[in-house]
Design a protein around this motif. Structure first.
Motif, short mmCIF file in Angstrom:
data_model
loop_
_atom_site.label_atom_id
_atom_site.label_comp_id
_atom_site.label_asym_id
_atom_site.label_seq_id
_atom_site.Cartn_x
_atom_site.Cartn_y
_atom_site.Cartn_z
N TYR A 88 0.86 -1.18 0.00
CA TYR A 88 0.00 0.00 0.00
C TYR A 88 0.90 1.23 0.00
O TYR A 88 1.98 1.22 0.58
CB TYR A 88 -0.90 0.00 1.23
CG TYR A 88 -1.85 -1.18 1.27
CD1 TYR A 88 -3.09 -1.12 0.63
CD2 TYR A 88 -1.48 -2.35 1.91
CE1 TYR A 88 -3.94 -2.21 0.63
CE2 TYR A 88 -2.33 -3.44 1.93
CZ TYR A 88 -3.55 -3.36 1.29
OH TYR A 88 -4.39 -4.44 1.30
N PHE A 131 -0.99 9.79 9.74
CA PHE A 131 -2.45 9.80 9.88
C PHE A 131 -3.07 11.10 9.40
O PHE A 131 -4.19 11.11 8.92
CB PHE A 131 -2.85 9.57 11.35
CG PHE A 131 -2.65 8.16 11.80
CD1 PHE A 131 -3.63 7.20 11.62
CD2 PHE A 131 -1.47 7.78 12.42
CE1 PHE A 131 -3.46 5.89 12.04
CE2 PHE A 131 -1.27 6.47 12.84
CZ PHE A 131 -2.27 5.53 12.65
N THR A 133 -4.66 11.71 5.66
CA THR A 133 -4.52 10.51 4.83
C THR A 133 -5.65 9.53 5.16
O THR A 133 -6.38 9.69 6.13
CB THR A 133 -3.18 9.78 5.07
OG1 THR A 133 -3.22 9.10 6.33
CG2 THR A 133 -2.00 10.75 5.04
N ALA A 134 -5.72 8.49 4.38
CA ALA A 134 -6.71 7.42 4.60
C ALA A 134 -6.14 6.29 5.45
O ALA A 134 -6.71 5.21 5.50
CB ALA A 134 -7.17 6.87 3.26
N HIS A 154 -5.99 5.58 8.73
CA HIS A 154 -6.83 4.98 9.77
C HIS A 154 -7.92 4.11 9.14
O HIS A 154 -8.20 3.00 9.62
CB HIS A 154 -7.44 6.07 10.67
CG HIS A 154 -8.12 5.50 11.86
ND1 HIS A 154 -9.46 5.61 12.07
CD2 HIS A 154 -7.63 4.77 12.89
CE1 HIS A 154 -9.78 4.99 13.19
NE2 HIS A 154 -8.70 4.47 13.71
N THR A 155 -8.53 4.58 8.08
CA THR A 155 -9.56 3.80 7.38
C THR A 155 -8.95 2.53 6.80
O THR A 155 -9.53 1.44 6.92
CB THR A 155 -10.20 4.65 6.27
OG1 THR A 155 -10.77 5.82 6.86
CG2 THR A 155 -11.28 3.87 5.53
N LEU A 156 -7.78 2.63 6.18
CA LEU A 156 -7.11 1.46 5.62
C LEU A 156 -6.82 0.43 6.72
O LEU A 156 -7.08 -0.76 6.54
CB LEU A 156 -5.82 1.87 4.91
CG LEU A 156 -4.96 0.73 4.36
CD1 LEU A 156 -5.72 -0.09 3.33
CD2 LEU A 156 -3.66 1.29 3.77
N SER A 198 -8.33 0.00 9.52
CA SER A 198 -9.61 -0.59 9.93
C SER A 198 -10.06 -1.63 8.92
O SER A 198 -10.49 -2.73 9.30
CB SER A 198 -10.68 0.49 10.08
OG SER A 198 -10.35 1.37 11.12
N GLN A 199 -9.98 -1.32 7.64
CA GLN A 199 -10.38 -2.25 6.58
C GLN A 199 -9.54 -3.53 6.60
O GLN A 199 -10.03 -4.60 6.30
CB GLN A 199 -10.27 -1.59 5.21
CG GLN A 199 -11.25 -0.48 4.98
CD GLN A 199 -12.65 -1.00 4.68
OE1 GLN A 199 -12.81 -1.92 3.91
NE2 GLN A 199 -13.64 -0.40 5.30
N ASN A 245 -4.52 -3.79 14.24
CA ASN A 245 -4.56 -3.09 15.52
C ASN A 245 -3.16 -2.90 16.12
O ASN A 245 -3.02 -2.43 17.23
CB ASN A 245 -5.48 -3.80 16.52
CG ASN A 245 -5.05 -5.22 16.81
OD1 ASN A 245 -3.90 -5.60 16.58
ND2 ASN A 245 -5.97 -6.02 17.30
N ARG A 299 -5.32 6.59 18.75
CA ARG A 299 -6.33 5.73 18.11
C ARG A 299 -6.31 4.31 18.71
O ARG A 299 -6.92 3.40 18.16
CB ARG A 299 -6.08 5.68 16.60
CG ARG A 299 -6.43 7.00 15.92
CD ARG A 299 -5.87 7.05 14.50
NE ARG A 299 -6.33 8.25 13.81
CZ ARG A 299 -5.79 9.45 13.93
NH1 ARG A 299 -4.77 9.64 14.75
NH2 ARG A 299 -6.27 10.49 13.26
#
Length: 179
Positions: free
Chosen positions: A88, A98, A101-102, A104-106, A108-109, A113, A136
């Motif tokens: 990625y 963070f 950018t995306a 945190h979403t990435l 999560s997807q 953790n 987070r």
């Protein structure tokens, strides 16, 4: 290592700034350790995420950024640690991986953790990223020999902050690879 991703911060760099030559030398020294971690993650099918400065290109196209950053100081580092097709790659506008950018979403997807933090500069972008990950509630693993700052004392201070304040687990690359 389940639910863990490797974060490689600002490794594609032109080193064209004050003390850039010093940081390039230190980055070349940590590059083999980042590569070891990358191979470990690949072998275990775990995500590798590059988050990099944009160099005014604003397209998350690592080939364009590598081309712009390639010079005698950076070429060996970039060639050894270039992103691969299944990695990625995100660009960032400021210090934290963070911010804007995306990431945190990435994460999560991907069900991530825990993050293994690597890259440069330890006392700026790596530390700011660690702070945002901690907020987070993401577990932090920091291989001390896979981050670098211009000054060794700044790097040590950042590691101390990550350990004492951000509750990071501090390791060497070999302890993560062999552990």
């Amino acid at each position: 290592m389940e639910h863990t991703a490797l974060l490689i911060i600002d490794i594609i760099n032109d080193f064209q700034f004050k003390h850039g030559k010093t940081l390039a030398k230190k980055t070349a020294a940590i590059a083999p350790n980042i590569l070891k971690l990358k191979k470990l993650m690949k072998a275990n099918g775990l995500p590798i995420i590059y988050v990099n400065d944009h160099y005014q290109l604003w397209q998350a196209d690592y080939n364009k950024i590598m081309e712009k950053c390639s010079n005698p100081l950076s070429k060996g580092i970039i060639e050894n640690l270039r992103p691969e097709g299944d990695d990625y790659f995100l660009i960032k506008p400021k210090h934290s991986a963070f911010f804007g950018t995306a990431l945190h979403t990435l994460l999560s997807q991907l069900g991530v953790n825990s993050l293994i933090l690597t890259g440069i500069a330890g006392n700026i972008c790596v530390l700011f990223t660690a702070n945002d990950a901690y907020m987070r509630e993401i577990k932090l693993l920091v291989p001390t020999d896979a981050i670098a700052s211009t000054a060794d004392e700044d790097n040590e201070y950042a590691i101390t902050m990550m350990k004492n304040v951000l509750k990071a687990s501090i390791h060497t690359t070999d302890s993560l690879v062999n552990g």
